[in-house]
Every structure is written in structure tokens, then in C-alpha cells.
Design a protein around this motif. Structure first.
Motif, PDB file in Angstrom:
ATOM      1  N   ALA A  28       0.766  -0.846   0.269  1.00 43.35           N
ATOM      2  CA  ALA A  28      -0.194  -0.218  -0.114  1.00 43.35           C
ATOM      3  C   ALA A  28       1.006   1.359   0.255  1.00 43.35           C
ATOM      4  O   ALA A  28       0.608   2.323  -1.196  1.00 43.35           O
ATOM      5  CB  ALA A  28      -0.963  -0.083   1.322  1.00 43.35           C
ATOM      6  N   GLU A  29       2.200   0.968   0.710  1.00 44.20           N
ATOM      7  CA  GLU A  29       2.717   2.335   1.070  1.00 44.20           C
ATOM      8  C   GLU A  29       3.650   2.597  -0.250  1.00 44.20           C
ATOM      9  O   GLU A  29       3.680   3.631  -0.848  1.00 44.20           O
ATOM     10  CB  GLU A  29       3.478   2.944   2.072  1.00 44.20           C
ATOM     11  CG  GLU A  29       4.913   1.598   2.952  1.00 44.20           C
ATOM     12  CD  GLU A  29       5.905   1.706   3.635  1.00 44.20           C
ATOM     13  OE1 GLU A  29       5.249   2.657   4.607  1.00 44.20           O
ATOM     14  OE2 GLU A  29       6.131   0.740   4.444  1.00 44.20           O
ATOM     15  N   MET A  38       3.596  11.662  -2.023  1.00 45.58           N
ATOM     16  CA  MET A  38       4.711  12.083  -0.673  1.00 45.58           C
ATOM     17  C   MET A  38       5.607  12.330  -1.039  1.00 45.58           C
ATOM     18  O   MET A  38       6.565  13.755   0.338  1.00 45.58           O
ATOM     19  CB  MET A  38       5.042  10.507   0.583  1.00 45.58           C
ATOM     20  CG  MET A  38       3.941   9.463   1.053  1.00 45.58           C
ATOM     21  SD  MET A  38       3.247  10.956   1.699  1.00 45.58           S
ATOM     22  CE  MET A  38       4.057  10.343   3.372  1.00 45.58           C
ATOM     23  N   ARG A 133      -7.350   1.359   9.087  1.00 44.36           N
ATOM     24  CA  ARG A 133      -7.179   3.251   8.861  1.00 44.36           C
ATOM     25  C   ARG A 133      -6.317   3.854  10.316  1.00 44.36           C
ATOM     26  O   ARG A 133      -5.931   4.605   9.994  1.00 44.36           O
ATOM     27  CB  ARG A 133      -8.659   3.062   8.565  1.00 44.36           C
ATOM     28  CG  ARG A 133      -9.506   2.925   7.181  1.00 44.36           C
ATOM     29  CD  ARG A 133      -8.569   3.585   6.270  1.00 44.36           C
ATOM     30  NE  ARG A 133      -7.334   5.223   6.011  1.00 44.36           N
ATOM     31  CZ  ARG A 133      -6.876   5.705   5.094  1.00 44.36           C
ATOM     32  NH1 ARG A 133      -6.675   5.222   4.057  1.00 44.36           N
ATOM     33  NH2 ARG A 133      -6.292   6.696   5.847  1.00 44.36           N
ATOM     34  N   LEU A 135      -5.024   2.952  13.057  1.00 45.68           N
ATOM     35  CA  LEU A 135      -3.729   3.191  13.355  1.00 45.68           C
ATOM     36  C   LEU A 135      -2.903   3.569  12.492  1.00 45.68           C
ATOM     37  O   LEU A 135      -1.681   3.763  12.502  1.00 45.68           O
ATOM     38  CB  LEU A 135      -3.636   1.802  13.979  1.00 45.68           C
ATOM     39  CG  LEU A 135      -3.955   1.492  15.080  1.00 45.68           C
ATOM     40  CD1 LEU A 135      -2.958   0.054  15.759  1.00 45.68           C
ATOM     41  CD2 LEU A 135      -3.877   2.261  16.331  1.00 45.68           C
ATOM     42  N   PHE A 209      -6.088   3.752  -4.152  1.00 49.94           N
ATOM     43  CA  PHE A 209      -4.323   4.644  -4.764  1.00 49.94           C
ATOM     44  C   PHE A 209      -3.831   3.475  -6.228  1.00 49.94           C
ATOM     45  O   PHE A 209      -3.730   4.372  -6.450  1.00 49.94           O
ATOM     46  CB  PHE A 209      -3.113   4.137  -4.301  1.00 49.94           C
ATOM     47  CG  PHE A 209      -3.424   4.144  -2.185  1.00 49.94           C
ATOM     48  CD1 PHE A 209      -4.205   5.205  -1.725  1.00 49.94           C
ATOM     49  CD2 PHE A 209      -2.751   3.076  -1.260  1.00 49.94           C
ATOM     50  CE1 PHE A 209      -4.524   5.126  -0.262  1.00 49.94           C
ATOM     51  CE2 PHE A 209      -3.103   3.413  -0.444  1.00 49.94           C
ATOM     52  CZ  PHE A 209      -4.017   4.495   0.756  1.00 49.94           C
TER      53      PHE A 209
HETATM   54 FE1  VER Z   1       1.014   2.935   7.935  1.00 45.42          FE
HETATM   55  N1  VER Z   1       2.801   3.239   9.569  1.00 45.42           N
HETATM   56  N2  VER Z   1       2.328   4.151   6.332  1.00 45.42           N
HETATM   57  N3  VER Z   1      -0.298   2.671   6.597  1.00 45.42           N
HETATM   58  N4  VER Z   1       0.334   1.685   9.143  1.00 45.42           N
HETATM   59  C1  VER Z   1       2.845   2.524   9.881  1.00 45.42           C
HETATM   60  C2  VER Z   1       1.954   1.635  10.970  1.00 45.42           C
HETATM   61  C3  VER Z   1       0.933   1.699  10.604  1.00 45.42           C
HETATM   62  C4  VER Z   1       3.652   4.456   6.740  1.00 45.42           C
HETATM   63  C5  VER Z   1       4.290   4.269   7.786  1.00 45.42           C
HETATM   64  C6  VER Z   1       4.249   4.115   9.015  1.00 45.42           C
HETATM   65  C7  VER Z   1      -1.164   3.363   5.424  1.00 45.42           C
HETATM   66  O1  VER Z   1       0.791   3.632   5.140  1.00 45.42           O
HETATM   67  C8  VER Z   1       2.544   4.503   4.843  1.00 45.42           C
HETATM   68  C9  VER Z   1      -0.589   1.315   8.622  1.00 45.42           C
HETATM   69  C10 VER Z   1      -1.476   2.267   7.975  1.00 45.42           C
HETATM   70  C11 VER Z   1      -1.379   2.066   6.634  1.00 45.42           C
HETATM   71  C12 VER Z   1       4.759   3.794   9.575  1.00 45.42           C
HETATM   72  C13 VER Z   1       4.364   2.982  10.911  1.00 45.42           C
HETATM   73  C14 VER Z   1       4.197   5.203   5.249  1.00 45.42           C
HETATM   74  C15 VER Z   1       5.397   6.213   5.805  1.00 45.42           C
HETATM   75  C16 VER Z   1       2.937   5.199   4.610  1.00 45.42           C
HETATM   76  C17 VER Z   1       2.691   5.748   3.077  1.00 45.42           C
HETATM   77  C18 VER Z   1       2.644   6.864   2.735  1.00 45.42           C
HETATM   78  C19 VER Z   1      -1.707   2.597   4.421  1.00 45.42           C
HETATM   79  C20 VER Z   1      -2.376   3.767   3.451  1.00 45.42           C
HETATM   80  C21 VER Z   1      -2.168   2.190   5.327  1.00 45.42           C
HETATM   81  C22 VER Z   1      -3.578   1.883   5.676  1.00 45.42           C
HETATM   82  C23 VER Z   1      -4.764   2.406   4.296  1.00 45.42           C
HETATM   83  C24 VER Z   1      -1.519   0.371  10.028  1.00 45.42           C
HETATM   84  C25 VER Z   1      -2.365  -0.255  10.160  1.00 45.42           C
HETATM   85  C26 VER Z   1      -0.043   0.504  11.051  1.00 45.42           C
HETATM   86  C27 VER Z   1      -0.135   0.186  12.574  1.00 45.42           C
HETATM   87  C28 VER Z   1       1.127  -1.056  12.625  1.00 45.42           C
HETATM   88  C29 VER Z   1       0.430  -2.045  14.080  1.00 45.42           C
HETATM   89  O2  VER Z   1      -0.065  -3.015  14.462  1.00 45.42           O
HETATM   90  O3  VER Z   1       1.428  -1.433  15.098  1.00 45.42           O
HETATM   91  C30 VER Z   1       5.426   4.762  10.117  1.00 45.42           C
END
Ligand code: VER
Length: 220
Positions: A28-29, A38, A133, A135, A209
Motif C-alpha cells: 500500500a505505501e 509523498m 485505517r 492505526l 491508490f
Molecule cells: Fe502505515 N505506518 N504508512 N499505513 N500503518 C505505520 C503503521 C501502520 C506509513 C508509515 C507507517 C499506510 O501508509 C503508510 C498502517 C496502515 C497504513 C509507520 C508506521 C507511511 C509512510 C505510509 C504511506 C505514506 C496505509 C496506506 C495504511 C492503510 C491503509 C497501520 C494499520 C499501522 C499500524 C501497525 C501496527 O499494528 O502497529 C512509520
């Protein structure tokens, strides 16, 4: 042969969610749309378009939350996290009060919303989608906000989505949210369903996306 004992299985549901969606998170990212957004390679219209899709999906997710809130496990529905109204404010600033008439919900978002209307009214479904979403918004969200300000000069008036005024310490809040997830009244089978459903949730986001990329990435 791999020794299964060497691969510890996370025991809590929140740990299983994190481990079970790592690949989906990476996908996803690293979609070209998110990377370009970004990196400052797009225009503010791309962010506006993303916000329109967010509004549709959070409206459906939060309607599911209202159905789940009164049932056992309903404490996972937290008013601090509710986003739809904040996104409405952002879009009013970015497009105008008639933003609904001047923007378009994409087919991939409609599929996501249709799915949410069915599954987010149950506790396992809501938890999976809310985890994916909220978290995420509380984790990477701050970095996204900084990029949007820096690259596209999006003003604070249009960035309410990324601000949780009643969450003063995101790390503490996230730990508390994980603890709530871990104490939900879910059977082992339902917990398996939550992890599988979170993967589906990530896939829906990735599909949105990808479609946004088709609209906003320069054609090569
Ligand atoms: Fe993420 N994310 N993420 N992220 N994320 C983290 C934790 C996290 C990051 C960075 C980070 C998404 O996109 C990004 C999600 C869900 C999602 C860090 C920790 C970046 C830089 C991007 C993109 C710009 C997207 C698109 C999603 C979901 C739709 C979750 C659920 C979590 C928590 C993980 C956990 O269990 O601790 C640095």
C-alpha cells in the motif's frame, strides 16, 4: 525443513494483525500514487481526490461503528477517532461547500464502501477495518500531513483529517487501542477472521491508490 519452533507465532490479536498485514502495508505505501504524492510530484488536486475517497470510506466505516458501539466489545468504537466530519471540513475548504457535486467517488471506493456496509456492522469486521485505517492514520499520518504542507502548501484548515485534537499522546493512545483489541470478546475463529479481513482492508486501500494513480500520475 524449517523448524516451526523457530518461528514464534504472535499471541495477541494486535500483534497478529501487525505481522499478518506487513506485506500488504508495504504494497500500500509503495504504490506509485502514494510514492508520488509523498514525493511532491503531484498537485493538490490529487490530495483532494484522495480526501474524497477517504470521506466515502470513513462514512461507511463509522456507520458500521455506530451499529457495533452498543454491542459487547463496543468500547472499540472510540469517538476520538471519528474522521468523516473532519474530512468534510477539509473538502469544504479545498473545493467549496458544494464539494459533493464537484467531485467523484471512484469505482474502487464504491466497492470498498459496499464491502464496508456489509462487514463493518459486525465486531470482527469493524475491528479489522478500524485497525487498518485508524492505526495507520495515527502512525504514518503525521508524516503525510507534513509532506502535504511542504509540497503542496495545503493549509491547516484543509488538514483536519490528520489531526486528532483529543489524542495528545499518539503512542500511548495506540497502545491503549491495541489493548482494547486484545481484550475483545472474540473466539479464536473470529480472531482469524479479523486478521484475514484486515488484509482485505489493505487490499481495498491499495486498489483505491491504484485508481487514483491512473487519474493523477503523469502518463509515460
Ligand atoms: Fe502505515 N505506518 N504508512 N499505513 N500503518 C505505520 C503503521 C501502520 C506509513 C508509515 C507507517 C499506510 O501508509 C503508510 C498502517 C496502515 C497504513 C509507520 C508506521 C507511511 C509512510 C505510509 C504511506 C505514506 C496505509 C496506506 C495504511 C492503510 C491503509 C497501520 C494499520 C499501522 C499500524 C501497525 C501496527 O499494528 O502497529 C512509520
Amino acid at each position: 525443513m524449517t523448524n516451526p519452533a523457530a518461528l514464534p507465532t504472535p499471541v495477541t490479536l494486535s500483534a497478529r494483525l501487525r505481522a499478518g498485514t506487513q506485506d500488504q502495508h508495504r504494497r500500500a505505501e509503495s504504490t506509485p500514487f502514494i510514492t508520488a504524492l509523498m514525493g511532491g510530484d503531484l498537485h493538490v488536486e490529487a490530495y483532494t481526490d484522495l480526501a474524497v475517497q477517504h470521506h466515502a470510506l470513513y462514512t461507511a466505516l463509522e456507520a458500521g461503528g455506530r451499529a457495533v458501539a452498543g454491542a459487547p466489545g463496543g468500547s472499540i468504537v472510540m469517538p476520538e477517532l471519528v474522521r468523516a466530519a473532519a474530512i468534510d471540513t477539509d473538502l469544504t475548504h479545498l473545493v467549496g461547500p458544494d464539494w459533493r457535486d464537484r467531485t467523484r467517488v471512484l469505482p474502487s471506493t464504491t466497492r470498498y464502501v459496499t464491502h464496508l456496509r456489509r462487514v463493518a456492522v459486525t465486531l470482527p469486521g469493524f475491528v479489522a477495518h478500524a485497525y487498518t485505517r485508524y492505526l495507520g492514520d495515527l502512525s504514518g499520518g503525521l508524516a503525510v500531513r507534513a509532506m502535504l504542507r511542504r509540497h503542496y502548501q495545503v493549509p491547516d484548515e484543509a488538514l483536519h483529517f490528520y489531526s486528532f485534537p483529543t489524542v495528545t499522546a499518539p503512542k500511548v493512545f495506540k497502545d491503549g487501542y491495541r489493548a482494547r483489541i486484545d481484550s475483545l470478546p472474540l473466539t479464536p475463529l473470529e480472531q482469524d477472521q479479523v486478521v484475514a479481513e484486515a488484509q482485505v482492508a489493505f487490499d481495498h486501500n491499495t486498489a483505491v491508490f491504484t485508481e487514483l494513480g491512473d487519474r493523477h500520475l503523469p502518463r509515460s
